[in-house]
Enzyme design. Structure first.
Site, mmCIF file in Angstrom:
data_model
loop_
_atom_site.group_PDB
_atom_site.id
_atom_site.type_symbol
_atom_site.label_atom_id
_atom_site.label_comp_id
_atom_site.label_asym_id
_atom_site.label_seq_id
_atom_site.Cartn_x
_atom_site.Cartn_y
_atom_site.Cartn_z
ATOM 1 N N HIS A 46 0.836 -1.209 0.000
ATOM 2 C CA HIS A 46 0.000 0.000 0.000
ATOM 3 C C HIS A 46 0.871 1.259 0.000
ATOM 4 O O HIS A 46 0.596 2.224 -0.699
ATOM 5 C CB HIS A 46 -0.883 0.044 1.257
ATOM 6 C CG HIS A 46 -1.853 -1.087 1.378
ATOM 7 N ND1 HIS A 46 -1.739 -2.055 2.344
ATOM 8 C CD2 HIS A 46 -2.977 -1.400 0.680
ATOM 9 C CE1 HIS A 46 -2.733 -2.911 2.245
ATOM 10 N NE2 HIS A 46 -3.511 -2.545 1.238
ATOM 11 N N GLN A 48 -0.399 -3.842 -9.044
ATOM 12 C CA GLN A 48 -0.393 -4.973 -9.987
ATOM 13 C C GLN A 48 -0.675 -6.290 -9.253
ATOM 14 O O GLN A 48 -1.066 -7.274 -9.866
ATOM 15 C CB GLN A 48 0.979 -4.995 -10.690
ATOM 16 C CG GLN A 48 1.229 -6.172 -11.616
ATOM 17 C CD GLN A 48 0.305 -6.176 -12.814
ATOM 18 O OE1 GLN A 48 -0.222 -5.142 -13.207
ATOM 19 N NE2 GLN A 48 0.083 -7.349 -13.378
ATOM 20 N N LYS A 49 -0.501 -6.292 -7.931
ATOM 21 C CA LYS A 49 -0.827 -7.481 -7.119
ATOM 22 C C LYS A 49 -2.234 -7.993 -7.441
ATOM 23 O O LYS A 49 -2.480 -9.185 -7.487
ATOM 24 C CB LYS A 49 -0.714 -7.100 -5.640
ATOM 25 C CG LYS A 49 -1.421 -7.991 -4.662
ATOM 26 C CD LYS A 49 -0.571 -9.192 -4.344
ATOM 27 C CE LYS A 49 -1.258 -10.262 -3.523
ATOM 28 N NZ LYS A 49 -2.440 -9.928 -2.821
HETATM 29 P P1 AMP Z 1 -6.350 -3.782 -0.609
HETATM 30 O O1 AMP Z 1 -6.248 -2.997 0.662
HETATM 31 O O2 AMP Z 1 -5.898 -5.194 -0.500
HETATM 32 O O3 AMP Z 1 -7.700 -3.602 -1.281
HETATM 33 O O4 AMP Z 1 -5.308 -3.118 -1.614
HETATM 34 C C1 AMP Z 1 -5.353 -1.746 -1.906
HETATM 35 C C2 AMP Z 1 -4.424 -1.459 -3.060
HETATM 36 O O5 AMP Z 1 -3.089 -1.856 -2.708
HETATM 37 C C3 AMP Z 1 -4.795 -2.251 -4.317
HETATM 38 O O6 AMP Z 1 -4.622 -1.430 -5.462
HETATM 39 C C4 AMP Z 1 -3.813 -3.379 -4.296
HETATM 40 O O7 AMP Z 1 -3.542 -3.918 -5.568
HETATM 41 C C5 AMP Z 1 -2.595 -2.700 -3.710
HETATM 42 N N1 AMP Z 1 -1.691 -3.713 -3.152
HETATM 43 C C6 AMP Z 1 -1.991 -4.663 -2.236
HETATM 44 N N2 AMP Z 1 -0.927 -5.471 -2.014
HETATM 45 C C7 AMP Z 1 0.064 -5.003 -2.821
HETATM 46 C C8 AMP Z 1 1.407 -5.414 -3.070
HETATM 47 N N3 AMP Z 1 1.960 -6.457 -2.446
HETATM 48 N N4 AMP Z 1 2.120 -4.722 -3.976
HETATM 49 C C9 AMP Z 1 1.577 -3.670 -4.634
HETATM 50 N N5 AMP Z 1 0.324 -3.228 -4.436
HETATM 51 C C10 AMP Z 1 -0.423 -3.890 -3.549
#
Ligand code: AMP
Length: 271
Positions: free
Chosen positions: A28, A139-140
């Protein structure tokens, strides 16, 4: 939030936006840093969006760490933090949804029906509230990026979508808020996801471009780790998410697997 965003933009500042579900980690934070670099003002949202969880999924137990998250964001110099309640986001009688037809059923959409509809709907709502110039995604969640980009194009939205690389632990595990569910043993077993992807990349670079064969290599890697159940491994076009018989450079290889009770995803772009 609307007022604060309008005020922030009124001086001619560009507004960057990072939507999250909280329990923040370096993945994040990489998005926040990219936003800080590219935009004058940065807004982050933390909202565990019920619309993107299925009835038997982990909505109730999803990690919530608002205080810690706020401190991290403050330390990164984030200007605006939006943490709406479910009632604010979905008042009684809310019946309008965004369906990105054809894509919503791909990859995780197959085993998580309604997931991408929930994602597209909430992201659309957040864009309407915040009106960012640029929004940053990881991109995850490769399929999520493709769905959001298609929605933005199809609905003539003016926001620019910036996709940032997957941030990994030193041993290769993709960072995820759900990694917090893993026991030390599961945490170790979970390395099979990134290992399988590296194997595919290696075979691709050695000249194997047939998707079925690449997929088979990943299955072999998973067979060495029976404690982890492979849900899918697919080779698809990164933009349309259509399955590819022959992998071309830039093709997306996406994996979902269950490690104990935890569902994890990971992916790579072939090069
Ligand atoms: P989330 O809180 O899981 O909904 O993620 C919020 C944002 O952070 C989304 O755009 C995810 O793709 C990004 N994100 C989560 N984990 C990673 C990671 N390991 N590397 C890059 N971006 C991430």
């Amino acid at each position: 939030m609307r007022k604060a965003c309008v005020a922030a933009k009124s001086a001619g500042n560009t507004l960057g936006f990072v939507p999250t579900m909280g329990a923040l980690h370096e993945g994040h934070i990489s998005l926040v840093r990219a936003a800080k670099k590219q935009c004058d003002v940065v807004a982050v949202s933390i909202f565990v969006n019920p619309a993107q969880f299925g009835p038997n999924e982990d909505l109730a137990k999803y990690p919530r760490r608002l205080e810690e998250d706020s401190k991290m964001l403050l330390a990164e110099g984030v200007d605006l933090l939006f943490t709406p309640s479910s009632e604010e986001m979905y008042p009684a009688g809310a019946t309008t949804f965004v369906d990105v037809d054809g894509m919503s059923e791909r990859l995780c959409g197959k085993s998580r029906p309604g997931h991408f509809r929930g994602v597209a709907t909430v992201v659309n709502k957040l864009f309407n509230i915040i009106q960012p110039d640029v929004a940053f995604f990881g991109q995850k969640d490769a399929a999520q990026c493709a769905v959001i980009k298609r929605m933005v194009r199809d609905l003539d939205m003016t926001v620019k979508i910036k996709v940032c690389p997957v941030v990994r632990e030193p041993d290769g595990l993709a960072m995820s808020s759900r990694n917090a569910y893993l026991s030390p043993l599961e945490r170790n077993n979970a390395l099979v996801l990134s290992r399988a992807l590296q194997e595919i990349q290696r075979h691709y670079q050695n000249g194997e471009h047939e998707s079925a064969k690449l997929i088979n290599e990943a299955r072999k890697t998973f067979a060495t780790q029976p404690a982890v159940q492979l849900e899918y491994v697919e080779v698809v076009d990164a933009e349309s998410l259509d399955p590819l018989q022959t992998a071309d450079p830039g093709a997306l290889v996406a994996i979902a697997a269950r490690v104990g009770g935890t569902r994890l995803i990971d992916n790579i772009l072939l090069n």
